[in-house]
Design an enzyme around this catalytic site. Sequence first.
Site, mmCIF file in Angstrom:
data_model
loop_
_atom_site.group_PDB
_atom_site.id
_atom_site.type_symbol
_atom_site.label_atom_id
_atom_site.label_comp_id
_atom_site.label_asym_id
_atom_site.label_seq_id
_atom_site.Cartn_x
_atom_site.Cartn_y
_atom_site.Cartn_z
ATOM 1 N N GLU A 1 0.468 -1.359 0.216
ATOM 2 C CA GLU A 1 0.452 -0.341 0.305
ATOM 3 C C GLU A 1 0.900 0.882 -0.077
ATOM 4 O O GLU A 1 2.326 1.303 0.471
ATOM 5 C CB GLU A 1 -0.655 0.186 1.057
ATOM 6 C CG GLU A 1 -1.603 1.013 1.607
ATOM 7 C CD GLU A 1 -2.678 1.285 0.657
ATOM 8 O OE1 GLU A 1 -2.495 1.340 -0.602
ATOM 9 O OE2 GLU A 1 -3.806 1.268 0.232
ATOM 10 N N ASP A 2 0.002 2.382 -0.753
ATOM 11 C CA ASP A 2 0.910 3.771 -0.225
ATOM 12 C C ASP A 2 1.193 4.179 0.864
ATOM 13 O O ASP A 2 2.226 4.724 1.093
ATOM 14 C CB ASP A 2 0.834 4.506 -1.418
ATOM 15 C CG ASP A 2 -0.414 4.761 -1.481
ATOM 16 O OD1 ASP A 2 -1.764 4.617 -0.725
ATOM 17 O OD2 ASP A 2 -1.420 6.401 -2.400
ATOM 18 N N ASP B 1 -3.652 5.445 6.077
ATOM 19 C CA ASP B 1 -4.366 6.733 7.021
ATOM 20 C C ASP B 1 -4.716 6.991 8.329
ATOM 21 O O ASP B 1 -4.813 6.854 8.996
ATOM 22 C CB ASP B 1 -5.233 7.963 5.381
ATOM 23 C CG ASP B 1 -5.660 9.229 5.932
ATOM 24 O OD1 ASP B 1 -5.292 9.994 7.053
ATOM 25 O OD2 ASP B 1 -5.180 10.179 5.226
ATOM 26 N N GLY C 1 -6.314 3.495 8.396
ATOM 27 C CA GLY C 1 -6.137 2.460 8.940
ATOM 28 C C GLY C 1 -7.288 1.746 9.060
ATOM 29 O O GLY C 1 -7.472 -0.245 8.373
ATOM 30 N N THR D 1 -9.888 1.066 6.094
ATOM 31 C CA THR D 1 -9.491 0.719 5.257
ATOM 32 C C THR D 1 -8.857 -1.122 4.726
ATOM 33 O O THR D 1 -9.230 -2.338 4.554
ATOM 34 C CB THR D 1 -9.719 0.953 3.668
ATOM 35 O OG1 THR D 1 -10.466 2.364 3.642
ATOM 36 C CG2 THR D 1 -9.878 0.735 2.216
ATOM 37 N N LYS E 1 0.366 7.605 8.368
ATOM 38 C CA LYS E 1 0.056 8.815 8.590
ATOM 39 C C LYS E 1 -0.559 9.182 9.806
ATOM 40 O O LYS E 1 -1.518 8.548 10.248
ATOM 41 C CB LYS E 1 -0.531 9.850 7.683
ATOM 42 C CG LYS E 1 -1.143 11.388 7.795
ATOM 43 C CD LYS E 1 -2.198 11.625 6.913
ATOM 44 C CE LYS E 1 -1.421 12.422 6.034
ATOM 45 N NZ LYS E 1 -2.709 13.018 4.434
ATOM 46 N N PHE F 1 -0.748 17.025 3.710
ATOM 47 C CA PHE F 1 -0.783 16.080 2.408
ATOM 48 C C PHE F 1 0.374 16.300 0.831
ATOM 49 O O PHE F 1 1.095 16.770 0.987
ATOM 50 C CB PHE F 1 -1.403 17.478 1.558
ATOM 51 C CG PHE F 1 -2.738 16.767 0.159
ATOM 52 C CD1 PHE F 1 -2.198 15.825 -0.410
ATOM 53 C CD2 PHE F 1 -4.335 16.177 1.050
ATOM 54 C CE1 PHE F 1 -3.038 15.084 -1.591
ATOM 55 C CE2 PHE F 1 -4.908 15.598 -0.499
ATOM 56 C CZ PHE F 1 -4.220 15.192 -1.321
ATOM 57 N N ARG G 1 1.636 12.319 -9.551
ATOM 58 C CA ARG G 1 2.083 10.686 -9.278
ATOM 59 C C ARG G 1 2.841 11.365 -10.388
ATOM 60 O O ARG G 1 4.541 10.411 -9.991
ATOM 61 C CB ARG G 1 0.982 10.411 -10.320
ATOM 62 C CG ARG G 1 -0.626 10.279 -9.629
ATOM 63 C CD ARG G 1 -0.906 9.116 -10.004
ATOM 64 N NE ARG G 1 -2.824 9.106 -9.681
ATOM 65 C CZ ARG G 1 -2.753 8.718 -9.004
ATOM 66 N NH1 ARG G 1 -1.911 7.548 -7.990
ATOM 67 N NH2 ARG G 1 -4.511 8.450 -8.150
#
Length: 238
Positions: free
Chosen positions: A137-138, A141, A143, A145, A169, A192, A205
């Site tokens: 995963e990237d 946030d 957690g 999902t 994060k 962000f 990206r």
Amino acid sequence: MDRSGDCIYINDNECGIPLDKLCIPPHYRDYLETVLIPHGLIIDRTERIASDFIADTDPTLPLIAMCVLKGGYRFFTDLIDAINALNRNRKQSFVQSMKVDFIRVRSYINDSSSDKLEIIGADNLENLNGRNVLIVEDIIDTGNTMCKLLEVLKSHKPATIKVASLLVKRNPLSINPNYRPDYVGFDVPDRFLVGYALDYNEYFRDLNHLCVINDEGKRNFSRKSIVNSPVSNGNSNV
């Protein structure tokens, strides 16, 4: 940067690296605040995660590596390349059979107001049975999902299931404060970030470094600004 614990911890007051000290595409320079994590550091940390994963994993079982799109694709590619490089240089192969899969996950609420998770693009999940599974995963946030995804995948009885996330994060709104991926690249403040496949409305990206977007960048690349732009005519060049 505090390199304590299971990752590289970036303090809340970290100023980062000035944009003029590294190579930043000209069309992005006015829209970024700072470089928080340079590309070279990302690659080095990824190689260490690959080494740790190999050390922790049973080599006798086949491996399925699952990339969570879209933001995870660059970290996934570099991590798998690092695993393969280590595998080539061992007297005995760590990975004798590896499959890769690419998925998207989406949370939604049905008529009964019950949280559900939709997994898009996965092969037959029954193939996870008895295998080592690595989810890449990237960013984690809240957690929420990832916890739902793990619940679904564990129901298919993999031998092991581990998560590697480039970023975690520190989100004060996290509803799963006790969840932590098995492998973390960087623990970052609640800012962000864009670049290295992380986007803002599909922009940034292609940026190599992980950078903090500034307020002007958020305004310029907001969906409303893109739609109303006279040069775009509603069509994105990305």
